[in-house]
Design a protein around this motif. Sequence first.
Motif, PDB file in Angstrom:
ATOM      1  N   ASP A 140       1.018  -1.012  -0.231  1.00  0.00           N
ATOM      2  CA  ASP A 140      -0.009   0.190  -0.121  1.00  0.00           C
ATOM      3  C   ASP A 140       1.223   1.372   0.173  1.00  0.00           C
ATOM      4  O   ASP A 140       0.382   2.084  -0.022  1.00  0.00           O
ATOM      5  CB  ASP A 140      -1.066   0.426   1.356  1.00  0.00           C
ATOM      6  N   ASN A 141       1.923   1.258   1.092  1.00  0.00           N
ATOM      7  CA  ASN A 141       2.927   2.110  -0.016  1.00  0.00           C
ATOM      8  C   ASN A 141       4.167   1.970  -0.065  1.00  0.00           C
ATOM      9  O   ASN A 141       4.900   1.722   0.581  1.00  0.00           O
ATOM     10  CB  ASN A 141       2.866   2.534   2.045  1.00  0.00           C
ATOM     11  N   PRO A 142       4.427   1.903  -1.704  1.00  0.00           N
ATOM     12  CA  PRO A 142       5.298   1.368  -1.723  1.00  0.00           C
ATOM     13  C   PRO A 142       7.240   1.666  -1.892  1.00  0.00           C
ATOM     14  O   PRO A 142       7.746   1.622  -1.702  1.00  0.00           O
ATOM     15  CB  PRO A 142       5.430   1.612  -3.566  1.00  0.00           C
ATOM     16  N   ARG A 143       6.451   3.119  -1.550  1.00  0.00           N
ATOM     17  CA  ARG A 143       8.152   4.383  -0.938  1.00  0.00           C
ATOM     18  C   ARG A 143       8.970   2.923   0.214  1.00  0.00           C
ATOM     19  O   ARG A 143       9.867   3.162   0.301  1.00  0.00           O
ATOM     20  CB  ARG A 143       7.786   6.028  -0.613  1.00  0.00           C
ATOM     21  N   GLU A 144       7.819   2.838   1.279  1.00  0.00           N
ATOM     22  CA  GLU A 144       8.236   1.995   2.867  1.00  0.00           C
ATOM     23  C   GLU A 144       8.627   0.858   2.177  1.00  0.00           C
ATOM     24  O   GLU A 144       9.267   0.145   2.930  1.00  0.00           O
ATOM     25  CB  GLU A 144       7.555   2.220   3.840  1.00  0.00           C
ATOM     26  N   SER A 145       8.532  -0.040   0.927  1.00  0.00           N
ATOM     27  CA  SER A 145       8.956  -1.489   0.584  1.00  0.00           C
ATOM     28  C   SER A 145      10.172  -1.714   0.348  1.00  0.00           C
ATOM     29  O   SER A 145      10.399  -2.832   0.501  1.00  0.00           O
ATOM     30  CB  SER A 145       7.423  -1.788  -0.613  1.00  0.00           C
ATOM     31  N   ASN A 146      10.915  -1.063   0.025  1.00  0.00           N
ATOM     32  CA  ASN A 146      12.366  -0.913  -0.197  1.00  0.00           C
ATOM     33  C   ASN A 146      12.038  -2.224  -1.603  1.00  0.00           C
ATOM     34  O   ASN A 146      13.326  -2.852  -1.475  1.00  0.00           O
ATOM     35  CB  ASN A 146      13.282  -1.349   1.433  1.00  0.00           C
TER      36      ASN A 146
END
Length: 485
Positions: free
Chosen positions: A275-281
Motif C-alpha cells: 500500500d506504501n511502495p516508498r516504504e517497501s524497499n
Amino acid sequence: MESELESMREYFKSGKTRSVSWRLSQLKGLLLFIKEKEAEIFEALKKDLGKHPVEAFRDEVGTLIKSINFALKGLKNWMSSEKVKLPKIAVLSSAKLVPQPLGLVLIISSWNFPLGLSLEPLIGAIAAGNTMVLKPSEMAPACSSLLANVMTTYLDTKAIKVIQGGPSIGEQLLQQKWDKIFFTGSALVGRIVMSAAVKHLTPVVLELGGKCPAVVDSFSSSWDKQVAVNRIAVSKFGNCAGQACIAIDYILVEKKFASNLVELMKASIKNMFGDNPRESNTIARIINKHHFLRLKNLLSDLAVQKSVVYGGSMDEENLFIEPTILLDPPLQSEIMTDEIFGPLLPIITLDMVEDSIEFINSKPKALAIYAFTKNEQFKRRIEAETSSGSLVFNDAVIQYAVDTLPFGGIGESGIGRYHGKFSFDTFTHHKAVTTRSFLTDFWFRFPPWNGQKLMLFETVYNFDYLGILLVILGLKRCKRNLDVI
C-alpha cells in the motif's frame, strides 16, 4: 591518454590477446570478480539506484554469470574458422571465414544497469580477443568506482582499462581513433557518438531505446488477464522503476477493456509493492534529481494530471516516484512523445485492438514491441506488419536474458546487436580466405575476348554445366553482335 592508448595498441599487436588461453583467463577473472564481490556489487547498486539485492541479482549479477559461462563454453567453437561451400565450378579451391579481433575498442555504458550494460559488451570484446577501454557512467558513481578500482585487479590491465569521468572525458575519448565504438544510452548522445566516429570512419554499435509499446488484448479468461497484468507490472515497475530501454513505455488496449485493465493493474501493483511502495524497499529510486525533475515535469501539464488514475505521489528528497497509471493522456503531450524512462505508465485506448498496428507504425521504430494476445491471426499480423528490434508475445523484457537471441534496435532505437555469440561477432572481423590450386585454370578468364568466351561466362554464372560443355564442343555459338563503337 594518447600514450596510454598507444601502449594498448602495441599490446594488441604483440598477439597476447589473440590466444585462447588469454581470453579464457580474462573471462574467468571477470566471473571471479562478480562472484567474490557480490556483496560490494549489491551495495553499489543500492547506493546508486536503490536496487533491492534480488532485483540486482536478477537483472545484473545473475545475467552476467550466465553470459560469462555461455561464452566460456562456446569460445573455442566461436574462434574456429568456418568452412565455406563453393560452387562446383571452383574445382581444387577452398574458402573459409576466419574470425579475427578488431583491435582497440571503446565501450561507453549507461547508468540504469551500470554493471550489466558495462560488462555484457565487455564479455564480447574479451571473447573476441581485443584490447578495450570501458567508460562507465558517471551518474552511477559507486558502480563506476567498483569497476575501475576493484574489477581491474582481476583482469589484465595492459589490455583492459576503465576510465572514469563525465562528458568532457567522454568527448576526449571520442576524439581518439578506435577500431569500434560500442555505446549504450540516449539517442541524443548516440548522435554525438556517431558524428565523432565519422572522423576516423569508425564502425559503431548504438544501443539506444525509445518508446516500447505493449498491446493488450481483451482476454476472456481471468487467469490470462491476471498473468498478463502481473508480467506488465513487474516489467515496468520492477525493472529499475521503469528506467530501462526495454521497459514498457505505454499500453494500447481496446476501450471496452480499459477500466478492467486499470483495476487489475492497481491490484497487481499493491500486491507487489504494498500500500506504501516508498516504504517497501522493493522499487528502485530515480537515478538523480535531474531525471526526477524531468519525470515530474511530464506530469505537470494539467491535461496529463487529469489522466492520472493511480499513484502520482513523489518524494524529491529520496528520489522516489510511486508507480503511476495514466488513462488516455493527450497524444501530443511530452509523456506520449518522449521516452518516459520511469515508473509512469500511460494506457491509450483504441476502438479495436487491431488499430494498435497502425498506431505503432505511426511512431519511430521501437527497441521492443510486447503483445499480450492469444489470437494467432493477430500475432501473425503484428509479426508481419510491424518493425522493431525485438517482438515478444505474452511477456516483456525476457528477451534480454536469452543468449541465443540477438539484442539490438532498428532505426532510431539503435544500430547493431549483441549478447551471446552475437557479442563475439560484434567485436570480430570475419575475414574471407580463399585458396586456389595451381593445377587448374580456365582459359576463357583471360583476353582477348570473343563470343565463345562470353557464352562460357554466361553459362558459368548461371551454373549451366551442360551449357559449358556444349560451348567448349562448339555445339553452341554466340549470336550477339559484339562490335563496340
